[in-house]
Design a protein around this motif. Structure first.
Motif: not given
Length: 306
Positions: A257-270
């Motif tokens: 569940x948290x893997x896609x959330x990590x991907x989203x936060x990583x993407x928008x955190x750039x």
């Protein structure tokens, strides 16, 4: 059959109340006076007469030319893994000498006199009663082990497994100790039945066969309990593995569940300059994250993983 302690024998001999051929067939003594008792019984032991209790670790019988030499190392019923009753015994054509520092042999004889009408009119019958007496309570002991294992099995079935390993370990060690002890007694009974020296009457050898059979039955019951304990242990291990697998499955679901959330936060955190969501994208990211979490939960529930 006359049974006396060494002091009583010497006293009667000094008073000339016991002639050579009338000396008692069974003499009970301690380790300190064992040599004196054997001399009185006319026994010659070949080799070094080492009578230290610390050197008695097995139940065994040794046939020599002049006598039979045996040792008994008997577990205590209330402390199977602890100290033992240790005795030596010597047999020739007329006498039996029992060497014991714990007074256990005398207590066994007292119990025989209280419970047996025929206490042993021959040496063979006396040995049968004597050895059988300290085996008489073993079946009850094994019954207690069986009830304990059954109770543990019920607890495992109910999911009450706390302290299981701490309880099953000593039980298995005690049963292994008893199995080896009964094996030694069975071999001793067979050795007595073989009558290698010809000290026993042939028609009396049935007593020793009965001892071997009883020890064999006790050993078989102990082996069954060991197998039963292993089955209960396997059931516990299966249940523990199931719980562990369930926990691992839960952790896998959470990680998924948290893997896609990590991907989203990583993407928008750039924080790239031309990202359209850079100024007012916070609510959108929150909404996207909630949608992803809800979708994952619905998927795992459909797969019966939650």
């Amino acid at each position: 059959m006359l049974i006396l302690a060494l002091g009583e024998v010497l006293e009667k001999i000094e008073e000339e109340q016991v002639l050579e051929e009338e000396r008692p067939a069974v003499i009970i003594t301690d380790f300190k006076h064992a040599g004196e008792a054997m001399g009185l019984a006319g026994m010659l032991y070949e080799g070094e007469l080492n009578l230290s209790p610390k050197d008695i670790g097995f139940c065994k019988l040794e046939a020599q030319q002049e006598c039979l030499a045996g040792s008994l190392c008997i577990p205590k019923l209330l402390d199977v893994l602890g100290s033992r009753y240790r005795m030596l015994f010597f047999i020739n054509q007329k006498h039996i000498v029992i060497v014991d520092d714990d007074d256990f042999a005398r207590r066994l004889i007292v119990r025989i006199r209280r419970s047996k009408i025929n206490q042993g009119d021959t040496r063979e019958h006396f040995l049968y009663n004597f050895i059988g007496q300290f085996m008489s309570r073993d079946l009850e002991l094994l019954g207690r082990y069986e009830r304990r294992i059954m109770h543990m099995e019920e607890n495992v079935a109910d999911g009450k497994t706390e302290g299981f390993q701490n309880e099953i370990g000593p039980i298995r060690r005690e049963l292994l100790t008893l199995r080896g002890y009964y094996d030694e007694l069975m071999d001793m009974g067979k050795d007595l039945e073989e009558n290698e020296n010809g000290f026993f009457a042939r028609k009396q050898l049935k007593y020793f066969g009965t001892i071997a059979d009883r020890a064999d039955r006790l050993m078989g019951r102990t082996a069954y309990l060991l197998e039963y304990a292993q089955q209960v242990r396997d059931a516990y291990q299966t249940q523990a593995d199931a719980v562990q697998n369930k926990n691992m499955q839960f952790l896998t679901v959470v990680s998924t569940i948290f893997f896609p959330l990590t991907l989203i936060t990583g993407w928008y955190g750039m924080n790239f300059q031309n990202m359209p969501e850079l100024r007012q994208g916070y609510p959108g990211v929150i909404l996207l994250s909630l949608v992803v979490v809800a979708g994952c939960i619905l998927f795992f529930k459909k797969k019966h993983m939650l």
